[in-house]
Design an enzyme around this catalytic site. Structure first.
Site, PDB file in Angstrom:
ATOM      1  N   THR A 149       0.912  -7.923  -1.600  1.00  0.00           N
ATOM      2  CA  THR A 149      -0.653  -7.240  -1.477  1.00  0.00           C
ATOM      3  C   THR A 149      -0.929  -7.121  -0.387  1.00  0.00           C
ATOM      4  OG1 THR A 149      -3.271  -7.822  -1.412  1.00  0.00           O
ATOM      5  CG2 THR A 149      -1.225  -9.593  -1.590  1.00  0.00           C
ATOM      6  N   GLY A 150      -1.859  -6.578   0.618  1.00  0.00           N
ATOM      7  CA  GLY A 150      -2.351  -6.776   1.645  1.00  0.00           C
ATOM      8  C   GLY A 150      -3.175  -7.737   2.183  1.00  0.00           C
ATOM      9  N   ASP A 199       1.319  -4.027  -6.497  1.00  0.00           N
ATOM     10  CA  ASP A 199       0.302  -4.192  -4.912  1.00  0.00           C
ATOM     11  C   ASP A 199      -0.967  -4.724  -5.680  1.00  0.00           C
ATOM     12  OD1 ASP A 199      -1.438  -3.518  -2.705  1.00  0.00           O
ATOM     13  OD2 ASP A 199      -2.257  -1.856  -4.484  1.00  0.00           O
ATOM     14  N   ASN A 246       0.490   1.423   2.592  1.00  0.00           N
ATOM     15  CA  ASN A 246       1.172  -0.522   3.120  1.00  0.00           C
ATOM     16  C   ASN A 246       2.090  -0.299   1.875  1.00  0.00           C
ATOM     17  OD1 ASN A 246      -0.587  -0.178   1.285  1.00  0.00           O
ATOM     18  ND2 ASN A 246      -1.145  -2.049   1.865  1.00  0.00           N
TER      19      ASN A 246
END
Length: 247
Positions: free
Chosen positions: A46-47, A12, A199
């Site tokens: 990643t978001g 992340d 997430n």
């Protein structure tokens, strides 16, 4: 965990690889480079949208895939799109109206750009990947969560304790990492996943080794196999050195 053989590290970015000023520390860079030199794939998961994470991948000279928008998109090493999962425009319209009703900050990721606290005039004309709400009001956040859960086509998570992130149902980082593994002839038994928020939960739970950051949300720590230092203390480097480079 003695016979662990990590061949792919999924990272992340915000709250994990990046420190609080949005930079990758030299120690993290060094550990990632050493892992790659040993033939380990390092994948950003990643978001963020491609536009706001590709430069980081390039700066580290990563030789692998890039997982963006919580798994909505996968790109190859040449920056070419491999896979994409869309949220239907009607749902984006509905969520935007929900954010207006409750007066929250919002952002929305289309296939072309990220909108922050504004939307295009014709929402239905764009293709969408994610919608996000952010509010410090716990009551309002819960009301929004309750409304979102009435829909069966949405995947709900967060990237910080104050926000809610919404993707198409079934879209998450674990699914995307599984897909990347299949393209690299690996399985989730070869994966170490590192993250800090909801997430990241799916990939942390499905990876052979799930690592929570020292600054992670408590539920993420509870569901992980190991907790490393915070993103201010080179937590990613410490995890790589302990579980990948020491083997």
């Amino acid at each position: 965990m003695d016979n662990i053989n990590i061949k792919l590290v999924a990272l992340d970015m915000d709250g994990t690889l990046l420190n609080q000023i949005g930079e990758i520390s030299e120690e993290n860079r060094r550990a990632i480079k050493e892992a790659e030199n040993q033939g380990v794939y390092v994948v950003l998961s990643t978001g963020r949208a491609f536009a706001t994470c590709n430069d980081f991948a390039k700066s580290m000279e990563l030789q692998s895939y890039l997982i963006t928008v919580n798994g909505s998109e996968i790109y190859n090493n040449d920056g070419e799109l491999v896979e994409r999962h869309i949220v239907d425009s009607e749902s984006i319209q509905w969520m935007w109206e929900l954010s207006q009703k409750h007066g929250t900050y919002f952002w929305a990721t289309s296939c072309d750009r990220v909108y922050r606290d504004e939307m295009p005039e014709k929402i239905m004309d764009s293709k969408w990947l994610k919608f996000g709400f952010d509010t410090n009001d716990d009551t309002i956040r819960q009301l929004i969560m309750d409304e979102l859960r009435t829909k069966e086509n949405l995947e709900i998570s967060n990237s910080s304790p104050t926000n809610i992130e919404v993707n198409a149902i079934g879209v998450n980082k674990a699914k995307a990492i599984n897909r990347v593994c299949s393209m690299l002839d690996l399985t989730m038994d070869h994966v170490m996943a590192v993250g800090d928020s909801l997430n990241d939960l799916a990939m942390i739970q499905e990876a052979k080794l799930g690592v929570a950051m020292g600054n992670a949300q408590q539920i993420v720590k509870d569901k992980s196999d190991w907790v490393t230092s915070t993103n201010q203390e080179d937590g990613v480097a410490k995890a790589i050195r302990k579980w990948v480079l020491s083997k």
